[in-house]
Write a protein that holds these residues in place. Sequence first.
Motif, PDB file in Angstrom:
ATOM      1  N   LEU A 108      56.166  48.222  43.666  1.00 18.17           N
ATOM      2  CA  LEU A 108      55.656  48.571  44.991  1.00 18.17           C
ATOM      3  C   LEU A 108      54.133  48.575  45.021  1.00 18.17           C
ATOM      4  O   LEU A 108      53.520  48.155  46.015  1.00 18.17           O
ATOM      5  N   LYS A 109      53.506  49.044  43.926  1.00 18.07           N
ATOM      6  CA  LYS A 109      52.043  49.019  43.871  1.00 18.07           C
ATOM      7  C   LYS A 109      51.525  47.578  43.820  1.00 18.07           C
ATOM      8  O   LYS A 109      50.467  47.281  44.365  1.00 18.07           O
ATOM      9  N   GLN A 110      52.253  46.678  43.176  1.00 14.55           N
ATOM     10  CA  GLN A 110      51.829  45.278  43.119  1.00 14.55           C
ATOM     11  C   GLN A 110      51.966  44.600  44.478  1.00 14.55           C
ATOM     12  O   GLN A 110      51.279  43.626  44.749  1.00 14.55           O
ATOM     13  N   LEU A 111      52.848  45.111  45.329  1.00 18.94           N
ATOM     14  CA  LEU A 111      53.095  44.474  46.613  1.00 18.94           C
ATOM     15  C   LEU A 111      52.290  45.071  47.755  1.00 18.94           C
ATOM     16  O   LEU A 111      52.520  44.713  48.911  1.00 18.94           O
ATOM     17  N   THR A 167      45.005  39.773  43.791  1.00 18.45           N
ATOM     18  CA  THR A 167      45.727  38.813  42.947  1.00 18.45           C
ATOM     19  C   THR A 167      45.508  37.387  43.438  1.00 18.45           C
ATOM     20  O   THR A 167      45.260  36.474  42.642  1.00 18.45           O
ATOM     21  N   ALA A 168      45.582  37.182  44.758  1.00 21.16           N
ATOM     22  CA  ALA A 168      45.374  35.839  45.312  1.00 21.16           C
ATOM     23  C   ALA A 168      43.945  35.360  45.047  1.00 21.16           C
ATOM     24  O   ALA A 168      43.721  34.198  44.692  1.00 21.16           O
ATOM     25  N   ALA A 169      42.973  36.255  45.189  1.00 23.51           N
ATOM     26  CA  ALA A 169      41.576  35.872  44.930  1.00 23.51           C
ATOM     27  C   ALA A 169      41.378  35.511  43.466  1.00 23.51           C
ATOM     28  O   ALA A 169      40.701  34.518  43.146  1.00 23.51           O
ATOM     29  N   ASN A 170      41.952  36.271  42.564  1.00 23.48           N
ATOM     30  CA  ASN A 170      41.815  35.970  41.134  1.00 23.48           C
ATOM     31  C   ASN A 170      42.457  34.628  40.783  1.00 23.48           C
ATOM     32  O   ASN A 170      41.889  33.834  40.012  1.00 23.48           O
ATOM     33  N   LYS A 171      43.627  34.366  41.360  1.00 24.23           N
ATOM     34  CA  LYS A 171      44.281  33.084  41.079  1.00 24.23           C
ATOM     35  C   LYS A 171      43.488  31.922  41.657  1.00 24.23           C
ATOM     36  O   LYS A 171      43.415  30.850  41.054  1.00 24.23           O
ATOM     37  N   ALA A 172      42.888  32.119  42.824  1.00 22.61           N
ATOM     38  CA  ALA A 172      42.063  31.061  43.419  1.00 22.61           C
ATOM     39  C   ALA A 172      40.829  30.792  42.556  1.00 22.61           C
ATOM     40  O   ALA A 172      40.433  29.633  42.360  1.00 22.61           O
ATOM     41  N   ILE A 173      40.223  31.830  42.032  1.00 20.55           N
ATOM     42  CA  ILE A 173      39.053  31.658  41.159  1.00 20.55           C
ATOM     43  C   ILE A 173      39.447  30.926  39.882  1.00 20.55           C
ATOM     44  O   ILE A 173      38.740  30.014  39.430  1.00 20.55           O
ATOM     45  N   GLU A 174      40.565  31.296  39.305  1.00 18.75           N
ATOM     46  CA  GLU A 174      41.035  30.609  38.086  1.00 18.75           C
ATOM     47  C   GLU A 174      41.319  29.138  38.366  1.00 18.75           C
ATOM     48  O   GLU A 174      40.964  28.260  37.572  1.00 18.75           O
ATOM     49  N   ALA A 175      41.945  28.855  39.515  1.00 16.68           N
ATOM     50  CA  ALA A 175      42.231  27.459  39.867  1.00 16.68           C
ATOM     51  C   ALA A 175      40.938  26.679  40.073  1.00 16.68           C
ATOM     52  O   ALA A 175      40.824  25.519  39.673  1.00 16.68           O
ATOM     53  N   GLY A 176      39.939  27.313  40.670  1.00 15.57           N
ATOM     54  CA  GLY A 176      38.637  26.664  40.853  1.00 15.57           C
ATOM     55  C   GLY A 176      37.980  26.337  39.531  1.00 15.57           C
ATOM     56  O   GLY A 176      37.397  25.259  39.362  1.00 15.57           O
ATOM     57  N   HIS A 177      38.052  27.266  38.586  1.00 11.43           N
ATOM     58  CA  HIS A 177      37.471  27.014  37.258  1.00 11.43           C
ATOM     59  C   HIS A 177      38.195  25.869  36.549  1.00 11.43           C
ATOM     60  O   HIS A 177      37.552  25.012  35.926  1.00 11.43           O
ATOM     61  N   ARG A 178      39.531  25.846  36.648  1.00 11.79           N
ATOM     62  CA  ARG A 178      40.281  24.747  36.024  1.00 11.79           C
ATOM     63  C   ARG A 178      39.920  23.409  36.649  1.00 11.79           C
ATOM     64  O   ARG A 178      39.728  22.409  35.955  1.00 11.79           O
ATOM     65  N   LEU A 179      39.802  23.393  37.970  1.00 11.48           N
ATOM     66  CA  LEU A 179      39.447  22.161  38.673  1.00 11.48           C
ATOM     67  C   LEU A 179      38.042  21.700  38.297  1.00 11.48           C
ATOM     68  O   LEU A 179      37.809  20.505  38.082  1.00 11.48           O
ATOM     69  N   LYS A 180      37.119  22.645  38.197  1.00  9.16           N
ATOM     70  CA  LYS A 180      35.744  22.295  37.818  1.00  9.16           C
ATOM     71  C   LYS A 180      35.704  21.723  36.411  1.00  9.16           C
ATOM     72  O   LYS A 180      35.012  20.727  36.152  1.00  9.16           O
TER      73      LYS A 180
END
Length: 120
Positions: free
Chosen positions: A26-29, A37-50
């Motif tokens: 429930l705390k995760q949701l 969580t979405a922001a962290n995953k977007a940052i990780e995806a950006g780093h991988r793409l770069k």
Amino acid sequence: MFRRTFWFTSGVAAGVWATTKVNRKLKQLTPENLAVTAANKAIEAGHRLKDRAVGFALDVRDNMVQREAELGDALGLNAPVADRALPPPRRYAAIENRTGPEHVEGPAHQKNPYNRNEDH
């Protein structure tokens, strides 16, 4: 009696474990946690793409340098400077000739205002 105590303790432990798991989920949701969580995953995806784009650019640059060297060898541009001969001096096509008939003054030879060398 031990049997009842064992099952009671097992039930309490399973209840505590299940309650803990449900509370963590429930705390995760919560909206704030989902946004983080979405922001962290977007940052990780950006780093991988770069990293992939940088690797691709380095591969392109290496292949470009190799191809330029191949073309330079094929065209003789990579020969040592001492082996190269100087090109012949240039000759200019538009040199005035003052002795030609167009420069002779008189009624038979009038100057033509059209200069064919200015059109090219």
